[in-house]
Design a protein around this motif. Sequence first.
Motif, short mmCIF file in Angstrom:
data_model
loop_
_atom_site.label_atom_id
_atom_site.label_comp_id
_atom_site.label_asym_id
_atom_site.label_seq_id
_atom_site.Cartn_x
_atom_site.Cartn_y
_atom_site.Cartn_z
N ILE A 85 -33.78 5.98 -46.01
CA ILE A 85 -35.02 6.75 -46.01
C ILE A 85 -35.72 6.49 -47.33
O ILE A 85 -35.17 6.74 -48.39
CB ILE A 85 -34.74 8.25 -45.84
N THR A 86 -36.93 5.97 -47.25
CA THR A 86 -37.68 5.66 -48.47
C THR A 86 -38.82 6.64 -48.72
O THR A 86 -39.36 6.69 -49.82
CB THR A 86 -38.25 4.23 -48.43
N GLU A 87 -39.19 7.40 -47.70
CA GLU A 87 -40.22 8.43 -47.86
C GLU A 87 -40.01 9.50 -46.81
O GLU A 87 -39.66 9.20 -45.67
CB GLU A 87 -41.61 7.82 -47.70
N ALA A 88 -40.20 10.76 -47.20
CA ALA A 88 -40.06 11.88 -46.27
C ALA A 88 -41.09 12.94 -46.65
O ALA A 88 -41.10 13.41 -47.78
CB ALA A 88 -38.66 12.46 -46.32
N LEU A 89 -41.95 13.26 -45.70
CA LEU A 89 -42.96 14.30 -45.91
C LEU A 89 -42.66 15.42 -44.92
O LEU A 89 -42.54 15.18 -43.73
CB LEU A 89 -44.36 13.76 -45.68
N GLY A 90 -42.53 16.67 -45.42
CA GLY A 90 -42.21 17.81 -44.56
C GLY A 90 -43.34 18.80 -44.51
O GLY A 90 -43.94 19.14 -45.54
N TYR A 91 -43.65 19.28 -43.30
CA TYR A 91 -44.71 20.26 -43.09
C TYR A 91 -44.20 21.36 -42.16
O TYR A 91 -43.44 21.10 -41.25
CB TYR A 91 -45.94 19.59 -42.47
N PHE B 129 -35.86 25.58 -38.08
CA PHE B 129 -34.88 26.01 -39.07
C PHE B 129 -34.72 27.52 -38.95
O PHE B 129 -35.69 28.27 -39.02
CB PHE B 129 -35.34 25.64 -40.49
N GLU B 130 -33.49 27.97 -38.71
CA GLU B 130 -33.19 29.39 -38.51
C GLU B 130 -32.28 29.90 -39.62
O GLU B 130 -31.45 29.16 -40.13
CB GLU B 130 -32.50 29.60 -37.17
N TRP B 131 -32.45 31.18 -39.97
CA TRP B 131 -31.57 31.82 -40.94
C TRP B 131 -31.35 33.26 -40.48
O TRP B 131 -32.17 33.84 -39.78
CB TRP B 131 -32.14 31.77 -42.35
N GLY B 132 -30.21 33.81 -40.87
CA GLY B 132 -29.90 35.18 -40.48
C GLY B 132 -29.60 35.30 -39.00
O GLY B 132 -29.36 34.32 -38.31
N THR B 133 -29.65 36.53 -38.49
CA THR B 133 -29.29 36.78 -37.09
C THR B 133 -30.46 37.20 -36.21
O THR B 133 -30.30 37.33 -35.01
CB THR B 133 -28.20 37.87 -37.03
N GLU B 134 -31.63 37.43 -36.79
CA GLU B 134 -32.78 37.85 -35.99
C GLU B 134 -33.59 36.64 -35.52
O GLU B 134 -33.75 35.68 -36.25
CB GLU B 134 -33.68 38.78 -36.82
N LYS B 135 -34.08 36.72 -34.27
CA LYS B 135 -34.83 35.60 -33.71
C LYS B 135 -36.11 35.29 -34.48
O LYS B 135 -36.58 34.17 -34.48
CB LYS B 135 -35.18 35.89 -32.25
N LYS B 136 -36.67 36.28 -35.17
CA LYS B 136 -37.91 36.05 -35.92
C LYS B 136 -37.65 35.30 -37.22
O LYS B 136 -38.59 34.87 -37.86
CB LYS B 136 -38.59 37.38 -36.23
N SER B 137 -36.40 35.13 -37.60
CA SER B 137 -36.07 34.48 -38.87
C SER B 137 -35.98 32.97 -38.69
O SER B 137 -34.90 32.39 -38.70
CB SER B 137 -34.76 35.04 -39.42
N HIS B 138 -37.13 32.35 -38.46
CA HIS B 138 -37.15 30.90 -38.30
C HIS B 138 -38.54 30.35 -38.63
O HIS B 138 -39.52 31.09 -38.68
CB HIS B 138 -36.76 30.48 -36.88
N ILE B 139 -38.57 29.06 -38.87
CA ILE B 139 -39.81 28.32 -39.01
C ILE B 139 -39.67 27.04 -38.20
O ILE B 139 -38.56 26.58 -37.93
CB ILE B 139 -40.18 27.99 -40.47
N ARG B 140 -40.80 26.49 -37.81
CA ARG B 140 -40.81 25.19 -37.14
C ARG B 140 -41.64 24.25 -37.98
O ARG B 140 -42.54 24.68 -38.69
CB ARG B 140 -41.38 25.32 -35.73
N GLY B 141 -41.33 22.97 -37.91
CA GLY B 141 -42.07 22.02 -38.70
C GLY B 141 -41.89 20.60 -38.22
O GLY B 141 -41.33 20.35 -37.16
N VAL B 142 -42.38 19.69 -39.04
CA VAL B 142 -42.31 18.27 -38.73
C VAL B 142 -42.03 17.49 -40.01
O VAL B 142 -42.50 17.86 -41.08
CB VAL B 142 -43.61 17.77 -38.05
N ASN B 143 -41.23 16.46 -39.90
CA ASN B 143 -41.01 15.52 -41.00
C ASN B 143 -41.53 14.16 -40.56
O ASN B 143 -41.28 13.73 -39.43
CB ASN B 143 -39.53 15.41 -41.37
N LEU B 144 -42.24 13.51 -41.46
CA LEU B 144 -42.69 12.14 -41.26
C LEU B 144 -41.85 11.28 -42.20
O LEU B 144 -41.87 11.48 -43.41
CB LEU B 144 -44.18 12.01 -41.59
N MET B 145 -41.10 10.35 -41.64
CA MET B 145 -40.14 9.59 -42.42
C MET B 145 -40.44 8.09 -42.33
O MET B 145 -40.88 7.61 -41.30
CB MET B 145 -38.71 9.81 -41.91
N THR B 146 -40.15 7.40 -43.43
CA THR B 146 -40.18 5.94 -43.46
C THR B 146 -38.77 5.47 -43.79
O THR B 146 -38.16 5.96 -44.74
CB THR B 146 -41.17 5.43 -44.52
N VAL B 147 -38.27 4.55 -42.99
CA VAL B 147 -36.91 4.02 -43.18
C VAL B 147 -37.01 2.51 -43.36
O VAL B 147 -37.61 1.82 -42.53
CB VAL B 147 -36.01 4.36 -41.97
#
Length: 83
Positions: A75-81, A52-70
């Motif tokens: 989608i009946t469950e979503a866990l984000g880390y 997920f990126e925001w703004g114009t600088e390369k450092k303005s981001h995070i990485r993560g994972v979602n665990l989903m149940t469908v």
Amino acid sequence: MEGAYPPPDGSRIVGRSECLSFWEQLINTPDTQFTPELVSVTGENAVILWRFEWGTEKKSHIRGVNLMTVKEGLITEALGYVK
């Protein structure tokens, strides 16, 4: 759904309309971009690695994972880390 923000434990969002509102706010935030890096689906479970990126600088981001149940196409469950 459990989101990654605010730290340290994130937030819990319950109900269809509340979850839709969360995603609409995220999608409609100016100068942001959500990019899936890997999507793996096994039966009713999905693992999604993302950036997920925001703004114009390369450092303005995070990485993560979602665990989903469908179930039955919903989608009946979503866990984000985040890293």
